[in-house]
Design a protein around this motif. Structure first.
Motif, PDB file in Angstrom:
ATOM      1  N   THR A 135      42.852  47.997  39.013  1.00 44.62           N
ATOM      2  CA  THR A 135      42.269  47.239  37.907  1.00 44.62           C
ATOM      3  C   THR A 135      41.782  48.223  36.853  1.00 44.62           C
ATOM      4  N   ILE A 136      42.181  47.984  35.585  1.00 38.88           N
ATOM      5  CA  ILE A 136      41.810  48.897  34.515  1.00 38.88           C
ATOM      6  C   ILE A 136      41.202  48.113  33.357  1.00 38.88           C
ATOM      7  N   ILE A 137      40.051  48.575  32.895  1.00 35.55           N
ATOM      8  CA  ILE A 137      39.412  48.028  31.697  1.00 35.55           C
ATOM      9  C   ILE A 137      39.298  49.186  30.714  1.00 35.55           C
ATOM     10  N   MET A 138      39.936  49.048  29.570  1.00 36.37           N
ATOM     11  CA  MET A 138      40.034  50.148  28.606  1.00 36.37           C
ATOM     12  C   MET A 138      39.480  49.730  27.258  1.00 36.37           C
ATOM     13  N   VAL A 139      38.637  50.566  26.692  1.00 30.03           N
ATOM     14  CA  VAL A 139      38.158  50.399  25.318  1.00 30.03           C
ATOM     15  C   VAL A 139      39.018  51.263  24.411  1.00 30.03           C
ATOM     16  N   THR A 140      39.489  50.698  23.302  1.00 28.49           N
ATOM     17  CA  THR A 140      40.256  51.462  22.330  1.00 28.49           C
ATOM     18  C   THR A 140      40.113  50.828  20.953  1.00 28.49           C
ATOM     19  N   HIS A 141      40.240  51.652  19.914  1.00 28.15           N
ATOM     20  CA  HIS A 141      40.254  51.138  18.551  1.00 28.15           C
ATOM     21  C   HIS A 141      41.686  50.954  18.060  1.00 28.15           C
ATOM     22  N   ASP A 142      42.655  51.397  18.884  1.00 25.82           N
ATOM     23  CA  ASP A 142      44.066  51.433  18.500  1.00 25.82           C
ATOM     24  C   ASP A 142      44.795  50.194  19.038  1.00 25.82           C
ATOM     25  N   GLN A 143      45.190  49.292  18.151  1.00 21.53           N
ATOM     26  CA  GLN A 143      45.860  48.058  18.568  1.00 21.53           C
ATOM     27  C   GLN A 143      47.200  48.333  19.251  1.00 21.53           C
ATOM     28  N   GLN A 144      47.909  49.363  18.809  1.00 18.73           N
ATOM     29  CA  GLN A 144      49.196  49.687  19.429  1.00 18.73           C
ATOM     30  C   GLN A 144      49.016  50.094  20.885  1.00 18.73           C
ATOM     31  N   ILE A 145      47.993  50.879  21.157  1.00 19.77           N
ATOM     32  CA  ILE A 145      47.695  51.275  22.533  1.00 19.77           C
ATOM     33  C   ILE A 145      47.217  50.065  23.333  1.00 19.77           C
ATOM     34  N   ALA A 146      46.394  49.233  22.719  1.00 14.83           N
ATOM     35  CA  ALA A 146      45.877  48.039  23.410  1.00 14.83           C
ATOM     36  C   ALA A 146      47.001  47.119  23.854  1.00 14.83           C
ATOM     37  N   ARG A 147      48.073  47.044  23.063  1.00 17.19           N
ATOM     38  CA  ARG A 147      49.187  46.146  23.404  1.00 17.19           C
ATOM     39  C   ARG A 147      49.949  46.593  24.644  1.00 17.19           C
ATOM     40  N   ARG A 148      49.655  47.782  25.155  1.00 17.10           N
ATOM     41  CA  ARG A 148      50.287  48.227  26.393  1.00 17.10           C
ATOM     42  C   ARG A 148      49.571  47.650  27.622  1.00 17.10           C
ATOM     43  N   SER A 149      48.448  46.987  27.397  1.00 15.81           N
ATOM     44  CA  SER A 149      47.730  46.325  28.495  1.00 15.81           C
ATOM     45  C   SER A 149      48.242  44.895  28.632  1.00 15.81           C
ATOM     46  N   GLY A 150      47.684  44.158  29.568  1.00 10.64           N
ATOM     47  CA  GLY A 150      48.108  42.784  29.795  1.00 10.64           C
ATOM     48  C   GLY A 150      47.355  41.758  28.972  1.00 10.64           C
ATOM     49  N   ARG A 151      46.106  42.106  28.577  1.00 10.97           N
ATOM     50  CA  ARG A 151      45.272  41.167  27.828  1.00 10.97           C
ATOM     51  C   ARG A 151      44.346  41.957  26.911  1.00 10.97           C
ATOM     52  N   ILE A 152      44.161  41.446  25.697  1.00 10.47           N
ATOM     53  CA  ILE A 152      43.309  42.115  24.710  1.00 10.47           C
ATOM     54  C   ILE A 152      42.138  41.205  24.370  1.00 10.47           C
ATOM     55  N   VAL A 153      40.937  41.735  24.513  1.00  9.44           N
ATOM     56  CA  VAL A 153      39.717  41.030  24.106  1.00  9.44           C
ATOM     57  C   VAL A 153      39.207  41.692  22.834  1.00  9.44           C
ATOM     58  N   GLN A 154      39.116  40.919  21.765  1.00  8.06           N
ATOM     59  CA  GLN A 154      38.648  41.431  20.485  1.00  8.06           C
ATOM     60  C   GLN A 154      37.176  41.103  20.318  1.00  8.06           C
ATOM     61  N   LEU A 155      36.365  42.150  20.102  1.00 10.72           N
ATOM     62  CA  LEU A 155      34.941  41.959  19.817  1.00 10.72           C
ATOM     63  C   LEU A 155      34.693  42.058  18.318  1.00 10.72           C
ATOM     64  N   LYS A 156      33.791  41.229  17.837  1.00 14.33           N
ATOM     65  CA  LYS A 156      33.390  41.272  16.439  1.00 14.33           C
ATOM     66  C   LYS A 156      31.900  40.958  16.368  1.00 14.33           C
ATOM     67  N   ALA A 157      31.142  41.917  15.839  1.00 17.21           N
ATOM     68  CA  ALA A 157      29.693  41.745  15.692  1.00 17.21           C
ATOM     69  C   ALA A 157      29.024  41.315  16.996  1.00 17.21           C
ATOM     70  N   GLY A 158      29.463  41.933  18.104  1.00 16.83           N
ATOM     71  CA  GLY A 158      28.802  41.698  19.381  1.00 16.83           C
ATOM     72  C   GLY A 158      29.212  40.441  20.111  1.00 16.83           C
ATOM     73  N   ARG A 159      30.225  39.751  19.608  1.00 15.13           N
ATOM     74  CA  ARG A 159      30.710  38.531  20.257  1.00 15.13           C
ATOM     75  C   ARG A 159      32.222  38.628  20.472  1.00 15.13           C
ATOM     76  N   ILE A 160      32.736  37.883  21.450  1.00 19.04           N
ATOM     77  CA  ILE A 160      34.180  37.836  21.648  1.00 19.04           C
ATOM     78  C   ILE A 160      34.783  36.963  20.561  1.00 19.04           C
ATOM     79  N   ASP A 161      35.650  37.580  19.734  1.00 13.17           N
ATOM     80  CA  ASP A 161      36.268  36.891  18.603  1.00 13.17           C
ATOM     81  C   ASP A 161      37.594  36.241  18.998  1.00 13.17           C
ATOM     82  N   SER A 162      38.352  36.893  19.885  1.00 12.46           N
ATOM     83  CA  SER A 162      39.640  36.347  20.322  1.00 12.46           C
ATOM     84  C   SER A 162      40.064  37.009  21.616  1.00 12.46           C
TER      85      SER A 162
END
Length: 254
Positions: free
Chosen positions: A220-247
């Motif tokens: 199980t891997i949980i990764m923080v990144t600012h790079d959307q291209q790298i994030a797309r190599r995972s199975g699911r992307i959680v977008q945070l905005k102003a301390g809340r889950i945006d999408s």
């Protein structure tokens, strides 16, 4: 007419059948800046299934690293709770949380955090040295050294095993940090900007290694990144905005 073709399950459908492994519920976190209270996370709910590869993305200050630190018990929420395999862990005694951090979680950071006076082998062994008493560590020294050398070989650093961090490239230091994160045989790997301090080519190599750990080792891997291209190599992307889950987005690869 009945088709003879059997539809293969997708990765996301396979993961959906896996148990929830790590959950954050109604998480609030704020920090004091002088006398001003600055909210960082506000009402965050997030669950990760066993074997999942999840990315947390967002602008600087969105709370993504704070959330990762809370999940890994490096910090405590002001409100809410963190549960591992259905059991709350954020309110446990500090000694118990230390043991969970050492045995359950493996950590990879952007700036490696290798000890400069130690060799690659010694740096990889540090989590096991911390875990055991002096007597117990030396009793298991042969077993631990064999495991560390095996992991160092897997990340392609056997030729650097006696070198110190100052003699390594950035990519080599990150590979050593990955071996160190794995030496305790963790069930969850937490990676905070693991490619953020690397050039593009080296970053891709590190991502291939991280993907291998998820796909081949079922880690199980949980990764923080600012790079959307790298994030797309995972199975699911959680977008945070102003301390809340945006999408929340399922990646095509899943």
């Amino acid at each position: 007419m009945t088709s003879s073709m059997t539809k293969q399950p997708t990765m996301s459908s396979v993961l959906a059948m896996q148990p929830l492994q790590l959950c954050a519920t109604a998480i609030d976190k704020a920090y004091l800046k002088g006398e001003i209270k600055v909210p960082v996370l506000q009402g965050v709910d997030l669950c990760v299934r066993k074997g999942e590869f999840l990315s947390i993305v967002g602008q600087s200050g969105s709370g993504k690293s704070t959330l990762l630190h809370l999940l890994g018990l490096l910090d405590s929420p002001d409100i809410g709770e963190i549960c591992l395999d259905g059991q709350r862990i954020d309110d446990l005694p500090e000694r118990t949380k230390d043991q969970i951090r050492n045995r359950v979680f493996g950590f990879i950071f952007q700036f490696y955090h290798l000890l400069p006076e130690l060799t690659v082998l010694e740096n990889v062994l540090v989590p096991l040295m911390i875990r055991e008493s002096t007597w117990s560590y030396f009793a298991k020294r042969g077993e631990y050294h064999a495991r560390a050398k095996e992991l160092i070989a897997k990340v392609g650093l056997s030729h650097r095993i006696r070198h110190r961090p100052s003699e390594l490239s950035g990519g080599e230091m990150q590979r050593a940090a990955i071996a160190r994160a794995l030496v305790s045989n963790p069930s969850i790997l937490l990676a905070d900007e693991p490619t953020g301090n690397l050039d593009a080519e080296t970053g891709q190599e590190i991502m291939e290694l991280i993907q291998f750990l998820n796909e081949d080792q079922k880690l199980t891997i949980i990764m923080v990144t600012h790079d959307q291209q790298i994030a797309r190599r995972s199975g699911r992307i959680v977008q945070l905005k102003a301390g809340r889950i945006d999408s929340v987005t399922e990646c095509a690869a899943a």
